[in-house]
Design a protein around this motif. Structure first.
Motif, PDB file in Angstrom:
ATOM      1  N   TRP A  27      -9.261 -15.315  -2.470  1.00 56.63           N
ATOM      2  CA  TRP A  27      -8.606 -14.624  -3.571  1.00 56.63           C
ATOM      3  C   TRP A  27      -7.192 -15.135  -3.716  1.00 56.63           C
ATOM      4  CZ3 TRP A  27      -9.276 -12.688   1.227  1.00 56.63           C
ATOM      5  CH2 TRP A  27      -8.191 -12.095   1.871  1.00 56.63           C
ATOM      6  N   LYS A  28      -6.675 -14.964  -4.942  1.00 58.52           N
ATOM      7  CA  LYS A  28      -5.326 -15.423  -5.266  1.00 58.52           C
ATOM      8  C   LYS A  28      -4.315 -14.605  -4.475  1.00 58.52           C
ATOM      9  CE  LYS A  28      -2.642 -17.306  -8.786  1.00 58.52           C
ATOM     10  NZ  LYS A  28      -2.217 -18.574  -8.303  1.00 58.52           N
ATOM     11  N   SER A  29      -3.356 -15.287  -3.863  1.00 58.12           N
ATOM     12  CA  SER A  29      -2.335 -14.565  -3.106  1.00 58.12           C
ATOM     13  C   SER A  29      -1.358 -13.904  -4.068  1.00 58.12           C
ATOM     14  CB  SER A  29      -1.599 -15.498  -2.157  1.00 58.12           C
ATOM     15  OG  SER A  29      -0.915 -16.490  -2.879  1.00 58.12           O
ATOM     16  N   GLU A  30      -0.789 -12.792  -3.639  1.00 55.90           N
ATOM     17  CA  GLU A  30       0.129 -12.038  -4.489  1.00 55.90           C
ATOM     18  C   GLU A  30       1.446 -12.777  -4.678  1.00 55.90           C
ATOM     19  OE1 GLU A  30       0.246  -8.349  -2.447  1.00 55.90           O
ATOM     20  OE2 GLU A  30      -1.884  -8.016  -2.776  1.00 55.90           O
ATOM     21  N   THR A  31       1.934 -13.409  -3.624  1.00 57.70           N
ATOM     22  CA  THR A  31       3.134 -14.245  -3.731  1.00 57.70           C
ATOM     23  C   THR A  31       2.820 -15.579  -3.097  1.00 57.70           C
ATOM     24  OG1 THR A  31       3.996 -13.423  -1.638  1.00 57.70           O
ATOM     25  CG2 THR A  31       4.764 -12.332  -3.644  1.00 57.70           C
ATOM     26  N   SER A  32       2.836 -16.631  -3.888  1.00 59.09           N
ATOM     27  CA  SER A  32       2.539 -17.954  -3.359  1.00 59.09           C
ATOM     28  C   SER A  32       3.819 -18.589  -2.835  1.00 59.09           C
ATOM     29  CB  SER A  32       1.911 -18.842  -4.440  1.00 59.09           C
ATOM     30  OG  SER A  32       2.843 -19.104  -5.448  1.00 59.09           O
ATOM     31  N   VAL A  33       3.670 -19.676  -2.122  1.00 59.78           N
ATOM     32  CA  VAL A  33       4.814 -20.383  -1.553  1.00 59.78           C
ATOM     33  C   VAL A  33       5.739 -20.881  -2.657  1.00 59.78           C
ATOM     34  CG1 VAL A  33       5.486 -22.396  -0.209  1.00 59.78           C
ATOM     35  CG2 VAL A  33       3.506 -21.040   0.490  1.00 59.78           C
ATOM     36  N   GLU A  34       5.156 -21.273  -3.801  1.00 53.29           N
ATOM     37  CA  GLU A  34       5.959 -21.787  -4.911  1.00 53.29           C
ATOM     38  C   GLU A  34       6.778 -20.695  -5.576  1.00 53.29           C
ATOM     39  OE1 GLU A  34       2.836 -23.350  -7.236  1.00 53.29           O
ATOM     40  OE2 GLU A  34       2.448 -25.005  -5.883  1.00 53.29           O
ATOM     41  N   ASP A  35       6.298 -19.428  -5.529  1.00 49.57           N
ATOM     42  CA  ASP A  35       6.994 -18.332  -6.179  1.00 49.57           C
ATOM     43  C   ASP A  35       8.239 -17.890  -5.425  1.00 49.57           C
ATOM     44  OD1 ASP A  35       5.078 -18.353  -8.102  1.00 49.57           O
ATOM     45  OD2 ASP A  35       3.912 -16.695  -7.254  1.00 49.57           O
ATOM     46  N   THR A  36       8.261 -18.086  -4.122  1.00 45.73           N
ATOM     47  CA  THR A  36       9.398 -17.633  -3.339  1.00 45.73           C
ATOM     48  C   THR A  36      10.544 -18.623  -3.491  1.00 45.73           C
ATOM     49  OG1 THR A  36       8.571 -18.736  -1.365  1.00 45.73           O
ATOM     50  CG2 THR A  36       7.972 -16.416  -1.658  1.00 45.73           C
ATOM     51  N   ALA A  37      11.711 -18.117  -3.836  1.00 40.38           N
ATOM     52  CA  ALA A  37      12.868 -18.985  -4.019  1.00 40.38           C
ATOM     53  C   ALA A  37      13.438 -19.352  -2.652  1.00 40.38           C
ATOM     54  CB  ALA A  37      13.932 -18.271  -4.836  1.00 40.38           C
ATOM     55  N   PRO A  38      13.711 -20.635  -2.423  1.00 39.56           N
ATOM     56  CA  PRO A  38      14.273 -21.028  -1.134  1.00 39.56           C
ATOM     57  C   PRO A  38      15.704 -20.507  -0.993  1.00 39.56           C
ATOM     58  CG  PRO A  38      14.264 -22.893  -2.634  1.00 39.56           C
ATOM     59  CD  PRO A  38      13.556 -21.763  -3.331  1.00 39.56           C
ATOM     60  N   GLU A  39      16.067 -20.154   0.224  1.00 39.38           N
ATOM     61  CA  GLU A  39      17.430 -19.710   0.454  1.00 39.38           C
ATOM     62  C   GLU A  39      18.357 -20.896   0.263  1.00 39.38           C
ATOM     63  OE1 GLU A  39      18.179 -17.641   4.069  1.00 39.38           O
ATOM     64  OE2 GLU A  39      16.229 -16.656   4.013  1.00 39.38           O
ATOM     65  N   GLU A  40      19.476 -20.642  -0.372  1.00 36.39           N
ATOM     66  CA  GLU A  40      20.427 -21.713  -0.607  1.00 36.39           C
ATOM     67  C   GLU A  40      21.160 -22.029   0.684  1.00 36.39           C
ATOM     68  OE1 GLU A  40      24.130 -22.691  -3.551  1.00 36.39           O
ATOM     69  OE2 GLU A  40      22.533 -21.380  -4.211  1.00 36.39           O
ATOM     70  N   LEU A  41      21.230 -23.291   1.013  1.00 39.24           N
ATOM     71  CA  LEU A  41      21.885 -23.742   2.227  1.00 39.24           C
ATOM     72  C   LEU A  41      23.394 -23.791   1.992  1.00 39.24           C
ATOM     73  CD1 LEU A  41      21.578 -24.923   5.070  1.00 39.24           C
ATOM     74  CD2 LEU A  41      21.358 -27.163   4.009  1.00 39.24           C
ATOM     75  N   ILE A  42      24.140 -23.061   2.798  1.00 42.22           N
ATOM     76  CA  ILE A  42      25.604 -23.058   2.686  1.00 42.22           C
ATOM     77  C   ILE A  42      26.171 -23.692   3.948  1.00 42.22           C
ATOM     78  CG2 ILE A  42      27.674 -21.653   2.518  1.00 42.22           C
ATOM     79  CD1 ILE A  42      25.996 -19.610   0.987  1.00 42.22           C
ATOM     80  N   VAL A  43      26.854 -24.815   3.765  1.00 43.09           N
ATOM     81  CA  VAL A  43      27.456 -25.548   4.878  1.00 43.09           C
ATOM     82  C   VAL A  43      28.944 -25.650   4.611  1.00 43.09           C
ATOM     83  CG1 VAL A  43      27.508 -27.729   6.127  1.00 43.09           C
ATOM     84  CG2 VAL A  43      25.341 -26.870   5.245  1.00 43.09           C
ATOM     85  N   LYS A  44      29.751 -25.315   5.620  1.00 39.75           N
ATOM     86  CA  LYS A  44      31.208 -25.379   5.487  1.00 39.75           C
ATOM     87  C   LYS A  44      31.763 -26.410   6.451  1.00 39.75           C
ATOM     88  CE  LYS A  44      31.682 -20.621   3.974  1.00 39.75           C
ATOM     89  NZ  LYS A  44      32.350 -19.343   4.195  1.00 39.75           N
ATOM     90  N   ASP A  45      32.811 -27.115   5.998  1.00 41.41           N
ATOM     91  CA  ASP A  45      33.455 -28.104   6.857  1.00 41.41           C
ATOM     92  C   ASP A  45      34.339 -27.414   7.885  1.00 41.41           C
ATOM     93  OD1 ASP A  45      35.803 -27.393   5.538  1.00 41.41           O
ATOM     94  OD2 ASP A  45      36.117 -29.342   4.615  1.00 41.41           O
ATOM     95  N   ALA A  46      35.101 -28.188   8.650  1.00 40.28           N
ATOM     96  CA  ALA A  46      35.931 -27.650   9.723  1.00 40.28           C
ATOM     97  C   ALA A  46      37.018 -26.706   9.212  1.00 40.28           C
ATOM     98  CB  ALA A  46      36.574 -28.797  10.498  1.00 40.28           C
ATOM     99  N   PHE A  47      37.377 -26.800   7.930  1.00 38.68           N
ATOM    100  CA  PHE A  47      38.438 -25.971   7.370  1.00 38.68           C
ATOM    101  C   PHE A  47      37.907 -24.870   6.462  1.00 38.68           C
ATOM    102  CE2 PHE A  47      40.285 -30.150   8.276  1.00 38.68           C
ATOM    103  CZ  PHE A  47      41.246 -29.767   9.191  1.00 38.68           C
ATOM    104  N   GLY A  48      36.600 -24.673   6.443  1.00 43.52           N
ATOM    105  CA  GLY A  48      36.002 -23.591   5.662  1.00 43.52           C
ATOM    106  C   GLY A  48      35.670 -23.925   4.228  1.00 43.52           C
ATOM    107  N   ASN A  49      35.826 -25.174   3.812  1.00 39.93           N
ATOM    108  CA  ASN A  49      35.466 -25.584   2.456  1.00 39.93           C
ATOM    109  C   ASN A  49      33.946 -25.730   2.370  1.00 39.93           C
ATOM    110  OD1 ASN A  49      38.215 -25.894   1.653  1.00 39.93           O
ATOM    111  ND2 ASN A  49      38.245 -27.823   2.780  1.00 39.93           N
TER     112      ASN A  49
END
Length: 111
Positions: A27-49
């Motif tokens: 049966w069709k899944s209620e939420t497929s892998v494509e429907d879930t939005a990926p978490e946005e990757l937040i990377v900061k440098d040594a000074f917080g930028n």
């Protein structure tokens, strides 16, 4: 989660549908892998930028590269970077080498 046909709970969750191991019902899944939005990757440098794909970074301290005789000197600039998940968040090229770096050793260069 259980099978709607036989009510067993041994279910294979696939990308676009679910399948019961016991009776084989699909049966069709209620939420497929494509429907879930990926978490946005937040990377900061040594000074917080906040760093983004395509930014240019510079080394803030000398760093010996393991397995080579190469040392990245303070101020060495990268080609445009690519961010990724994991311990070493930055993929880039410096001094002609493709390397993975931790964000704590670089600063964002305003270009």
């Amino acid at each position: 989660m259980e099978c709607p046909l036989c009510t067993m709970d041994e279910i294979l969750v696939l990308a676009d549908h679910n399948e019961c191991v016991t009776c084989g019902h699909e049966w069709k899944s209620e939420t497929s892998v494509e429907d879930t939005a990926p978490e946005e990757l937040i990377v900061k440098d040594a000074f917080g930028n906040v760093l983004e794909n395509g930014d240019i970074v510079a080394m803030i301290k000398d760093l010996k590269l393991k397995g080579t005789s190469e040392t990245l000197k303070t101020g060495t600039k990268s080609k445009p970077i690519r961010l990724r998940e994991g311990d070493h968040e930055i993929d880039c090229k410096m001094n002609g080498l493709s390397i993975a770096l931790k964000a704590q050793f670089v600063k964002k260069v305003n270009s």
